[in-house]
Design a protein around this motif. Structure first.
Motif, PDB file in Angstrom:
ATOM      1  N   ASP A  75       1.428  -1.375   0.407  1.00 18.70           N
ATOM      2  CA  ASP A  75       0.404  -0.046  -0.228  1.00 18.70           C
ATOM      3  C   ASP A  75       1.200   1.685   0.044  1.00 18.70           C
ATOM      4  N   PRO A  76       0.672   1.814  -1.035  1.00 16.81           N
ATOM      5  CA  PRO A  76       1.788   3.313  -1.379  1.00 16.81           C
ATOM      6  C   PRO A  76       1.522   4.525  -0.416  1.00 16.81           C
ATOM      7  N   MET A  77      -0.238   3.874   0.652  1.00 19.98           N
ATOM      8  CA  MET A  77       0.257   5.338   1.966  1.00 19.98           C
ATOM      9  C   MET A  77       0.290   4.503   3.479  1.00 19.98           C
TER      10      MET A  77
ATOM     11  N   VAL B 214      -4.201  -2.549 -10.519  1.00 18.80           N
ATOM     12  CA  VAL B 214      -2.526  -1.422 -10.352  1.00 18.80           C
ATOM     13  C   VAL B 214      -2.598  -0.206 -11.110  1.00 18.80           C
ATOM     14  N   ALA B 215      -3.341   0.069 -11.614  1.00 20.62           N
ATOM     15  CA  ALA B 215      -3.723   1.162 -12.600  1.00 20.62           C
ATOM     16  C   ALA B 215      -3.552   2.503 -11.306  1.00 20.62           C
ATOM     17  N   ALA B 216      -4.362   2.345 -10.240  1.00 22.93           N
ATOM     18  CA  ALA B 216      -4.448   3.521 -10.242  1.00 22.93           C
ATOM     19  C   ALA B 216      -3.059   3.467  -8.575  1.00 22.93           C
ATOM     20  N   ASP B 217      -2.638   1.839  -8.134  1.00 23.59           N
ATOM     21  CA  ASP B 217      -1.747   2.128  -7.193  1.00 23.59           C
ATOM     22  C   ASP B 217      -0.651   2.386  -8.249  1.00 23.59           C
ATOM     23  N   TRP B 218      -0.235   1.979  -9.140  1.00 24.08           N
ATOM     24  CA  TRP B 218       1.031   3.105 -10.127  1.00 24.08           C
ATOM     25  C   TRP B 218       1.210   4.158 -10.328  1.00 24.08           C
ATOM     26  N   GLN B 219       0.000   5.211 -10.049  1.00 24.36           N
ATOM     27  CA  GLN B 219       0.142   6.671  -9.950  1.00 24.36           C
ATOM     28  C   GLN B 219       0.351   7.181  -7.985  1.00 24.36           C
ATOM     29  N   ALA B 220      -0.397   6.358  -7.631  1.00 24.83           N
ATOM     30  CA  ALA B 220      -0.180   6.734  -6.477  1.00 24.83           C
ATOM     31  C   ALA B 220       1.012   6.381  -5.934  1.00 24.83           C
ATOM     32  N   TRP B 221       1.630   5.382  -6.429  1.00 22.61           N
ATOM     33  CA  TRP B 221       2.869   4.639  -5.618  1.00 22.61           C
ATOM     34  C   TRP B 221       4.170   5.966  -6.605  1.00 22.61           C
ATOM     35  N   GLY B 222       4.111   7.214  -7.499  1.00 17.23           N
ATOM     36  CA  GLY B 222       5.122   7.720  -8.130  1.00 17.23           C
ATOM     37  C   GLY B 222       4.368   9.212  -7.336  1.00 17.23           C
ATOM     38  N   ARG B 223       3.209   9.307  -6.963  1.00 18.45           N
ATOM     39  CA  ARG B 223       2.598  11.314  -6.455  1.00 18.45           C
ATOM     40  C   ARG B 223       3.672  10.612  -5.031  1.00 18.45           C
ATOM     41  N   VAL B 224       3.477   9.660  -4.565  1.00 19.77           N
ATOM     42  CA  VAL B 224       4.023   9.072  -2.936  1.00 19.77           C
ATOM     43  C   VAL B 224       5.390   9.538  -3.094  1.00 19.77           C
ATOM     44  N   LEU B 225       6.382   8.802  -3.842  1.00 22.92           N
ATOM     45  CA  LEU B 225       7.743   8.828  -3.827  1.00 22.92           C
ATOM     46  C   LEU B 225       7.633  10.144  -4.946  1.00 22.92           C
ATOM     47  N   GLY B 226       7.251  10.938  -5.177  1.00 20.38           N
ATOM     48  CA  GLY B 226       7.671  12.166  -6.139  1.00 20.38           C
ATOM     49  C   GLY B 226       7.900  11.717  -7.457  1.00 20.38           C
ATOM     50  N   LEU B 227       7.742  10.667  -7.767  1.00 20.50           N
ATOM     51  CA  LEU B 227       9.249   9.853  -9.012  1.00 20.50           C
ATOM     52  C   LEU B 227       8.293   9.418 -10.120  1.00 20.50           C
ATOM     53  N   PRO B 228       8.582   9.687 -11.332  1.00 21.80           N
ATOM     54  CA  PRO B 228       8.056   9.637 -13.075  1.00 21.80           C
ATOM     55  C   PRO B 228       7.322   8.195 -12.639  1.00 21.80           C
ATOM     56  N   LEU B 229       6.405   7.780 -13.887  1.00 15.03           N
ATOM     57  CA  LEU B 229       5.606   7.444 -13.873  1.00 15.03           C
ATOM     58  C   LEU B 229       6.476   6.766 -15.540  1.00 15.03           C
ATOM     59  N   LEU B 230       6.764   5.305 -15.059  1.00 17.85           N
ATOM     60  CA  LEU B 230       7.494   4.616 -16.885  1.00 17.85           C
ATOM     61  C   LEU B 230       6.589   3.608 -17.094  1.00 17.85           C
TER      62      LEU B 230
ATOM     63  N   GLY C  77      12.289   5.647 -11.738  1.00 12.40           N
ATOM     64  CA  GLY C  77      10.210   6.078 -11.769  1.00 12.40           C
ATOM     65  C   GLY C  77       9.771   4.459 -11.330  1.00 12.40           C
ATOM     66  N   VAL C  78       8.343   4.972 -11.343  1.00 13.85           N
ATOM     67  CA  VAL C  78       7.539   3.731 -10.852  1.00 13.85           C
ATOM     68  C   VAL C  78       6.724   3.132 -12.222  1.00 13.85           C
ATOM     69  N   ALA C  79       7.977   1.327 -12.717  1.00 16.14           N
ATOM     70  CA  ALA C  79       8.145   1.129 -14.180  1.00 16.14           C
ATOM     71  C   ALA C  79       6.630   0.710 -13.480  1.00 16.14           C
ATOM     72  N   VAL C  80       5.927   0.019 -14.913  1.00 10.80           N
ATOM     73  CA  VAL C  80       4.748  -1.241 -14.862  1.00 10.80           C
ATOM     74  C   VAL C  80       5.535  -1.636 -15.956  1.00 10.80           C
ATOM     75  N   ARG C  81       5.013  -2.895 -15.494  1.00  9.67           N
ATOM     76  CA  ARG C  81       5.967  -5.058 -16.954  1.00  9.67           C
ATOM     77  C   ARG C  81       4.880  -5.330 -16.616  1.00  9.67           C
ATOM     78  N   ILE C  82       4.894  -5.503 -18.101  1.00 10.40           N
ATOM     79  CA  ILE C  82       4.151  -6.540 -17.690  1.00 10.40           C
ATOM     80  C   ILE C  82       4.333  -7.778 -18.923  1.00 10.40           C
ATOM     81  N   VAL C  83       4.006  -8.722 -18.358  1.00 11.68           N
ATOM     82  CA  VAL C  83       4.785 -10.041 -18.698  1.00 11.68           C
ATOM     83  C   VAL C  83       3.842 -11.119 -19.140  1.00 11.68           C
ATOM     84  N   PRO C  84       4.187 -11.183 -20.426  1.00 11.46           N
ATOM     85  CA  PRO C  84       3.539 -12.616 -20.504  1.00 11.46           C
ATOM     86  C   PRO C  84       3.417 -13.902 -20.173  1.00 11.46           C
ATOM     87  N   ILE C  85       2.703 -15.176 -19.560  1.00 12.69           N
ATOM     88  CA  ILE C  85       2.854 -16.241 -18.939  1.00 12.69           C
ATOM     89  C   ILE C  85       2.425 -17.607 -19.692  1.00 12.69           C
ATOM     90  N   GLY C  86       3.358 -18.750 -20.139  1.00 13.22           N
ATOM     91  CA  GLY C  86       2.315 -19.620 -20.466  1.00 13.22           C
ATOM     92  C   GLY C  86       2.059 -19.108 -21.748  1.00 13.22           C
TER      93      GLY C  86
END
Length: 183
Positions: A10-12, A103-119, A63-72
């Protein structure tokens, strides 16, 4: 459906202490991570087996990055939100889920809380920063309203009306004739 392996910080709720696998391939190790708004502390084994503690300021991360990896072969995916570092062995996972919508809302929240760009990390490994937009309008960085450098060498307005006091040892001497008015 998916990997069945979910993980969410939880980013908060910082500072947070957790254990996660960091690094890639043969260099992947299990580390204990303490994360707060100013720094991340990693405790992990070195190649010789001795424990190593590494302190990284939050500004050392790209920054705070989102990575989508296919499985199987079933079309399942794994979505990872991570604190991305230039050295992949220092990138820290924050969220692992099966659905990008989770994870979309948490990704943005982590960027705001830590002051880092979203990647965004593309499947080929390229990293890009999404354009900051509100609908069809592109947001530009705000500019300061005042030029602070112009006023930096001036006294504040309320101090300009005041006169400086006497220095120690100086005596003010008044001379002249006294005038007394009587009725």
């Amino acid at each position: 459906m998916g990997s069945g392996r979910t993980f969410r910080l939880d980013p908060m709720d910082l500072p947070a202490r957790y254990s996660a696998g960091i690094g890639t391939g043969a260099r992947r190790v299990e580390a204990v991570i303490v994360l707060d708004r100013q720094e991340a502390i990693l405790k992990r084994p070195s190649p010789s087996g001795a424990p190593v503690t590494v302190r990284l300021p939050i500004k050392a991360f790209e920054g705070v990055a989102v990575r989508i990896v296919p499985i199987g072969q079933d079309g399942d995916i794994e979505v990872t939100v991570e604190l991305m570092h230039r050295d992949p062995s220092f990138s820290l996972p924050l969220i692992v889920a099966d659905d990008p919508a989770d994870v979309a809302a948490d990704w943005q929240a982590w960027g705001r809380v830590l002051g880092l760009p979203l990647l965004l990390v593309a499947p080929d490994g390229t990293v890009e920063q999404p354009v900051d937009q509100i609908g069809a309008i592109r947001r530009l960085p705000s500019r300061p309203r005042r030029r602070h450098s112009f006023f930096a060498n001036r006294r504040p307005r309320f101090l300009t009306r005041r006169k400086t006091g006497l220095k120690a040892g100086e005596i003010e001497i008044l001379s002249g004739h006294e005038i007394i008015a009587r009725d």
